[in-house]
Motif scaffolding. Structure first.
Motif, short mmCIF file in Angstrom:
data_model
loop_
_atom_site.label_atom_id
_atom_site.label_comp_id
_atom_site.label_asym_id
_atom_site.label_seq_id
_atom_site.Cartn_x
_atom_site.Cartn_y
_atom_site.Cartn_z
N SER A 152 0.85 -1.19 0.00
CA SER A 152 0.00 0.00 0.00
C SER A 152 0.88 1.24 0.00
CB SER A 152 -0.92 -0.01 1.23
OG SER A 152 -1.82 1.08 1.20
N LEU A 153 0.47 2.24 -0.78
CA LEU A 153 1.23 3.49 -0.88
C LEU A 153 0.26 4.65 -0.85
CD1 LEU A 153 4.08 4.70 -1.39
CD2 LEU A 153 3.65 4.45 -3.84
N TYR A 154 0.51 5.60 0.04
CA TYR A 154 -0.41 6.73 0.19
C TYR A 154 0.37 8.01 0.44
CZ TYR A 154 0.29 6.31 5.27
OH TYR A 154 0.85 6.27 6.54
N VAL A 155 -0.32 9.13 0.50
CA VAL A 155 0.32 10.43 0.71
C VAL A 155 0.16 10.86 2.16
CG1 VAL A 155 0.38 12.86 0.03
CG2 VAL A 155 -0.07 11.10 -1.69
N TYR A 156 1.29 11.00 2.83
CA TYR A 156 1.28 11.42 4.24
C TYR A 156 0.96 12.90 4.36
CZ TYR A 156 2.95 11.98 9.05
OH TYR A 156 3.03 12.26 10.38
N GLY A 157 1.59 13.71 3.53
CA GLY A 157 1.31 15.15 3.57
C GLY A 157 2.41 15.97 2.93
N PRO A 158 2.14 17.24 2.65
CA PRO A 158 3.14 18.13 2.03
C PRO A 158 4.18 18.60 3.04
CG PRO A 158 1.11 19.32 2.45
CD PRO A 158 0.83 17.89 2.81
N GLY A 242 7.10 19.61 -1.68
CA GLY A 242 7.14 18.16 -1.93
C GLY A 242 6.01 17.47 -1.19
N MET A 243 5.68 16.26 -1.61
CA MET A 243 4.67 15.45 -0.95
C MET A 243 5.34 14.23 -0.34
SD MET A 243 1.69 16.92 -1.25
CE MET A 243 1.27 18.45 -2.12
N ILE A 244 5.19 14.06 0.95
CA ILE A 244 5.82 12.93 1.62
C ILE A 244 4.92 11.70 1.49
CG2 ILE A 244 6.66 12.02 3.82
CD1 ILE A 244 7.22 14.93 4.65
N PRO A 245 5.43 10.64 0.87
CA PRO A 245 4.64 9.42 0.76
C PRO A 245 4.91 8.51 1.96
CG PRO A 245 6.63 9.16 -0.51
CD PRO A 245 6.71 10.54 0.15
#
Length: 344
Positions: A152-158, A242-245
């Motif tokens: 699973s891969l998601y976006v933690y936040g900017p 940037g977006m931290i995954p």
């Protein structure tokens, strides 16, 4: 005869007891085969989306009683540092780990392509790109030959900049010692604005800020709020360059010990977490600014002109450090195509 009957009378109950014990032993062995399987879920953070994902994952694993899984969460590195947790996955002593995939760069350099600045428009755009089937099918297999499955891969936040002194303009970056990830690309990014990058593990950042070893940290406003950085850094500049995954990683050694039915249940359950995880992280992000303000910090945004200059300055770094690297160029170009498809 009377004596014989007395002896036999005493033996009958003993025989019944022995029979019962034998039956209990057989039942016990069968029960052990169907015992609850404890699934340890480790991560380095606390009070944040990773912990929320870990708790939800444990809940979903336990939702089917027939599968007999019990999830145990270990936040804040309680079960070991990030390198030790990665080793645990490889040896099968840790079943699952939640972490930004960039920390696996020692296993495969291609994991760092998601750290390229300026690629994504917003968290949902990043989520669509990361989960683009063509990209994810290859990216998720980067550590498969090392015993680690990304499910699973998601976006933690900017990203934002927490600092001890306010950063209101690009000129305010000059001379700032800022914690960065241990990559040439991130160090080069802060140098573009006159700052000095200081690579260090996340767990050492807050003490370093307290001692004055560094002046600022570039990370997600969510994770820094969960770690109470606002007790030391009273300013946070939201730049979102940037977006931290973050990924849910599973030990292949452990998976191979499961029956095909139970393995399929784990794979389906973890893979089904991605959308929920990103949506949950976005909700955390909405609350994060309020948390910082309530604890006496000032939330700052650059002017529109400075924001544009910042993004225009950092965006070429991905092409330079990733597109120009023979090892990472193919994966990076695959990501860029996914980024464009995500805009359609």
């Amino acid at each position: 005869l009377i004596q014989r009957e007395r002896i036999m009378g005493h033996l009958k109950p003993v025989g019944k007891i022995m029979g019962a014990l034998a039956a209990l032993a057989i039942t016990g062995f069968a029960g052990n085969a169907m015992a609850q399987t404890k699934v340890k879920i480790g991560y380095a953070t606390l009070n944040d989306p990773q912990q929320a994902v870990g708790m939800e994952l444990a809940k979903r694993l336990a939702a089917n009683p027939a599968m007999k899984f019990t999830g145990q969460n270990f936040p804040a590195g309680q079960i070991g540092s990030i390198p030790r947790m990665i080793e645990g996955l490889q040896f099968g002593t840790l079943e699952m780990m939640i972490t930004p995939p960039g920390f696996l760069v020692g296993i495969n350099q291609n994991f760092q392509v998601l750290d390229a600045p300026g690629l994504f428009d917003n968290p949902m755009h990043a989520h669509k790109a990361l989960n683009d089937p063509e990209f994810f099918s290859k990216y998720s297999q980067l550590a498969a030959n090392k015993g680690i499955k990304m499910m699973s891969l998601y976006v933690y936040g900017p990203t934002s900049w927490a600092s001890k002194k306010p950063i209101r303009t690009l000129a305010d970056f000059k001379g700032v010692k800022v914690r960065v990830l241990a990559t040439k690309m991130e160090s080069a990014m802060v140098r573009k604005f006159g700052a000095a990058g200081v690579p260090m593990p996340y767990t050492e950042v807050l003490p370093a800020l307290q001692r004055g070893t560094i002046d600022a940290c570039r990370s997600a406003i969510i994770v820094m709020g969960g770690s109470k950085f606002f007790t030391v850094t009273k300013f946070i500049t939201v730049i979102e360059s940037g977006m931290i995954p973050s990924a849910v990683l599973v030990s292949d050694v452990w998976l191979k010990k499961l029956s095909p039915e139970r393995r399929k249940f784990v794979e389906t359950t973890v893979a089904g977490m991605s959308d929920w995880a990103t949506e949950t992280a976005i909700e955390y992000g909405k609350k994060a600014e309020t948390l910082w303000k309530e604890n006496g910090a000032e939330v700052i945004r650059l002017s529109a002109a400075d924001q544009k200059t910042f993004m225009d300055t950092v965006r070429p770094l991905g092409d330079e450090f990733l597109g120009g690297n023979p090892v990472t160029k193919d994966m990076y170009n695959l990501l860029k195509k996914a980024v464009e498809r995500a805009r359609m």
